[in-house]
Design a protein around this motif. Sequence first.
Motif, PDB file in Angstrom:
ATOM      1  N   GLY A  72     -29.926   4.999 -22.812  1.00 46.18           N
ATOM      2  CA  GLY A  72     -29.118   4.534 -21.704  1.00 46.18           C
ATOM      3  C   GLY A  72     -28.680   5.583 -20.715  1.00 46.18           C
ATOM      4  O   GLY A  72     -27.903   5.265 -19.822  1.00 46.18           O
ATOM      5  N   ARG A  73     -29.151   6.810 -20.841  1.00 48.79           N
ATOM      6  CA  ARG A  73     -28.802   7.833 -19.870  1.00 48.79           C
ATOM      7  C   ARG A  73     -30.068   8.529 -19.383  1.00 48.79           C
ATOM      8  O   ARG A  73     -30.917   8.920 -20.168  1.00 48.79           O
ATOM      9  CB  ARG A  73     -27.853   8.878 -20.474  1.00 48.79           C
ATOM     10  N   LEU A  74     -30.163   8.653 -18.076  1.00 46.90           N
ATOM     11  CA  LEU A  74     -31.291   9.360 -17.482  1.00 46.90           C
ATOM     12  C   LEU A  74     -30.931  10.847 -17.439  1.00 46.90           C
ATOM     13  O   LEU A  74     -29.877  11.213 -16.904  1.00 46.90           O
ATOM     14  CB  LEU A  74     -31.535   8.823 -16.076  1.00 46.90           C
ATOM     15  N   LEU A  83     -42.904  20.226   6.121  1.00 41.50           N
ATOM     16  CA  LEU A  83     -41.605  19.997   5.479  1.00 41.50           C
ATOM     17  C   LEU A  83     -41.537  18.617   4.824  1.00 41.50           C
ATOM     18  O   LEU A  83     -40.482  17.984   4.779  1.00 41.50           O
ATOM     19  CB  LEU A  83     -40.445  20.160   6.475  1.00 41.50           C
ATOM     20  N   ALA A  84     -42.680  18.168   4.321  1.00 47.90           N
ATOM     21  CA  ALA A  84     -42.757  16.854   3.687  1.00 47.90           C
ATOM     22  C   ALA A  84     -43.236  16.980   2.247  1.00 47.90           C
ATOM     23  O   ALA A  84     -43.834  17.977   1.853  1.00 47.90           O
ATOM     24  CB  ALA A  84     -43.705  15.949   4.467  1.00 47.90           C
ATOM     25  N   THR A  85     -42.961  15.938   1.462  1.00 46.64           N
ATOM     26  CA  THR A  85     -43.521  15.772   0.125  1.00 46.64           C
ATOM     27  C   THR A  85     -43.618  14.285  -0.156  1.00 46.64           C
ATOM     28  O   THR A  85     -42.744  13.513   0.276  1.00 46.64           O
ATOM     29  CB  THR A  85     -42.661  16.452  -0.958  1.00 46.64           C
ATOM     30  N   PRO A  86     -44.682  13.854  -0.847  1.00 43.40           N
ATOM     31  CA  PRO A  86     -44.762  12.434  -1.215  1.00 43.40           C
ATOM     32  C   PRO A  86     -43.780  12.055  -2.315  1.00 43.40           C
ATOM     33  O   PRO A  86     -43.575  10.870  -2.585  1.00 43.40           O
ATOM     34  CB  PRO A  86     -46.208  12.277  -1.696  1.00 43.40           C
ATOM     35  N   ASN A  87     -43.176  13.056  -2.954  1.00 37.51           N
ATOM     36  CA  ASN A  87     -42.247  12.798  -4.046  1.00 37.51           C
ATOM     37  C   ASN A  87     -40.864  12.411  -3.531  1.00 37.51           C
ATOM     38  O   ASN A  87     -40.380  12.968  -2.529  1.00 37.51           O
ATOM     39  CB  ASN A  87     -42.101  14.043  -4.928  1.00 37.51           C
ATOM     40  N   VAL A  88     -40.237  11.471  -4.223  1.00 36.10           N
ATOM     41  CA  VAL A  88     -38.830  11.155  -3.974  1.00 36.10           C
ATOM     42  C   VAL A  88     -38.047  11.416  -5.255  1.00 36.10           C
ATOM     43  O   VAL A  88     -38.614  11.461  -6.347  1.00 36.10           O
ATOM     44  CB  VAL A  88     -38.621   9.698  -3.509  1.00 36.10           C
ATOM     45  N   PHE A  89     -36.736  11.584  -5.107  1.00 37.17           N
ATOM     46  CA  PHE A  89     -35.902  12.044  -6.210  1.00 37.17           C
ATOM     47  C   PHE A  89     -34.686  11.136  -6.370  1.00 37.17           C
ATOM     48  O   PHE A  89     -34.159  10.609  -5.392  1.00 37.17           O
ATOM     49  CB  PHE A  89     -35.459  13.492  -5.946  1.00 37.17           C
ATOM     50  N   ILE A  90     -34.250  10.984  -7.621  1.00 36.03           N
ATOM     51  CA  ILE A  90     -33.066  10.177  -7.918  1.00 36.03           C
ATOM     52  C   ILE A  90     -31.861  11.105  -8.023  1.00 36.03           C
ATOM     53  O   ILE A  90     -31.828  12.000  -8.869  1.00 36.03           O
ATOM     54  CB  ILE A  90     -33.243   9.394  -9.233  1.00 36.03           C
ATOM     55  N   ILE A  91     -30.885  10.888  -7.155  1.00 33.37           N
ATOM     56  CA  ILE A  91     -29.662  11.688  -7.140  1.00 33.37           C
ATOM     57  C   ILE A  91     -28.493  10.794  -7.536  1.00 33.37           C
ATOM     58  O   ILE A  91     -28.311   9.713  -6.964  1.00 33.37           O
ATOM     59  CB  ILE A  91     -29.391  12.302  -5.740  1.00 33.37           C
ATOM     60  N   ASP A  92     -27.685  11.235  -8.504  1.00 30.38           N
ATOM     61  CA  ASP A  92     -26.581  10.383  -8.952  1.00 30.38           C
ATOM     62  C   ASP A  92     -25.336  10.577  -8.097  1.00 30.38           C
ATOM     63  O   ASP A  92     -25.328  11.338  -7.117  1.00 30.38           O
ATOM     64  CB  ASP A  92     -26.305  10.601 -10.445  1.00 30.38           C
ATOM     65  N   LYS A  93     -24.271   9.897  -8.464  1.00 37.87           N
ATOM     66  CA  LYS A  93     -23.048   9.899  -7.657  1.00 37.87           C
ATOM     67  C   LYS A  93     -22.347  11.249  -7.633  1.00 37.87           C
ATOM     68  O   LYS A  93     -21.512  11.505  -6.763  1.00 37.87           O
ATOM     69  CB  LYS A  93     -22.079   8.833  -8.185  1.00 37.87           C
ATOM     70  N   ASP A  94     -22.669  12.107  -8.594  1.00 39.12           N
ATOM     71  CA  ASP A  94     -22.045  13.431  -8.660  1.00 39.12           C
ATOM     72  C   ASP A  94     -22.962  14.528  -8.138  1.00 39.12           C
ATOM     73  O   ASP A  94     -22.761  15.712  -8.431  1.00 39.12           O
ATOM     74  CB  ASP A  94     -21.639  13.738 -10.106  1.00 39.12           C
ATOM     75  N   SER A 131     -26.112  15.162  -8.873  1.00 39.84           N
ATOM     76  CA  SER A 131     -27.042  15.741  -9.842  1.00 39.84           C
ATOM     77  C   SER A 131     -28.391  15.045  -9.734  1.00 39.84           C
ATOM     78  O   SER A 131     -28.455  13.826  -9.540  1.00 39.84           O
ATOM     79  CB  SER A 131     -26.502  15.602 -11.264  1.00 39.84           C
ATOM     80  N   LEU A 132     -29.458  15.831  -9.859  1.00 36.77           N
ATOM     81  CA  LEU A 132     -30.812  15.294  -9.850  1.00 36.77           C
ATOM     82  C   LEU A 132     -31.156  14.768 -11.226  1.00 36.77           C
ATOM     83  O   LEU A 132     -31.042  15.484 -12.222  1.00 36.77           O
ATOM     84  CB  LEU A 132     -31.802  16.398  -9.436  1.00 36.77           C
ATOM     85  N   ARG A 133     -31.562  13.503 -11.275  1.00 32.51           N
ATOM     86  CA  ARG A 133     -31.936  12.878 -12.545  1.00 32.51           C
ATOM     87  C   ARG A 133     -33.457  12.744 -12.627  1.00 32.51           C
ATOM     88  O   ARG A 133     -34.132  12.566 -11.610  1.00 32.51           O
ATOM     89  CB  ARG A 133     -31.316  11.493 -12.670  1.00 32.51           C
ATOM     90  N   VAL A 138     -34.811   3.905 -12.372  1.00 32.44           N
ATOM     91  CA  VAL A 138     -33.734   3.388 -11.519  1.00 32.44           C
ATOM     92  C   VAL A 138     -32.921   2.344 -12.277  1.00 32.44           C
ATOM     93  O   VAL A 138     -31.688   2.307 -12.188  1.00 32.44           O
ATOM     94  CB  VAL A 138     -34.300   2.810 -10.206  1.00 32.44           C
ATOM     95  N   LYS A 139     -33.601   1.510 -13.060  1.00 29.26           N
ATOM     96  CA  LYS A 139     -32.891   0.535 -13.896  1.00 29.26           C
ATOM     97  C   LYS A 139     -31.919   1.237 -14.836  1.00 29.26           C
ATOM     98  O   LYS A 139     -30.773   0.800 -15.023  1.00 29.26           O
ATOM     99  CB  LYS A 139     -33.887  -0.269 -14.734  1.00 29.26           C
ATOM    100  N   ILE A 140     -32.373   2.334 -15.443  1.00 28.84           N
ATOM    101  CA  ILE A 140     -31.544   3.054 -16.412  1.00 28.84           C
ATOM    102  C   ILE A 140     -30.283   3.598 -15.761  1.00 28.84           C
ATOM    103  O   ILE A 140     -29.177   3.430 -16.280  1.00 28.84           O
ATOM    104  CB  ILE A 140     -32.344   4.192 -17.072  1.00 28.84           C
TER     105      ILE A 140
END
Length: 210
Positions: A29-31, A145-156, A158-160, A190-192
């Motif tokens: 339950g935690r990424l 200055l581009a990348t095809p990658n995207v990143f999940i950033i949490d509310k604090d 932090s990169l998940r 993203v669901k997690i």
Amino acid sequence: MKKKIVLAALFILPVVVYLFFASGVNNFGRLPILTQKIAGISEMDPSVQLKNKITILGFLGNNVEKMQGNAFNLNQKIYKRFGEFNDFQMIMVVPEGNEEQVEEMKTELGKLSNVDKWHFAFGSENEIKTFFESLKTNVDLDENLATPNVFIIDKDLSLRGRTDDEDEGVKYGFDTSSVAELNNKMVDDVKIILAEYRLALKKNNADRSK
């Protein structure tokens, strides 16, 4: 004696099974946090912020039109699925001078869905490079200055990501040029993180009501 053993097994077994699965849910339950406290994006562009939002962060670079297919994949597979969550947003970082290209992209995306939670942060080349470096990933920006990658950033801020991905080991971002990767990996992650915050909110509400 046999009856007692059978009765004990019938009572204990469900408890053991419950504890096993409860432990699994808790661990799943935690990424994982891969980078703590990345730089704040508001210093580069005050019109957007990361704090207190679950953010999908991308870098479109100077050739926004070239990245349009990536943005459409992201919109169809991620944004349309999760965009209704209150604290969810998309932020795409773009070099200054590309405002007109961004407006054209927003118009095209708007034909497919509501784009209220698509945000674009503009910055200088140095600002974008400095901000990207704060993510501390194993991918690089290209010459645009581009990348095809995207990143999940949490509310604090932090990169998940994943620490045990079957293909990459440590997985910092998700390749938006691959519909399969968005479907098979990013949707799950993203669901997690959304479930993680929902559970935390329910716990806080329950604690307050005691």
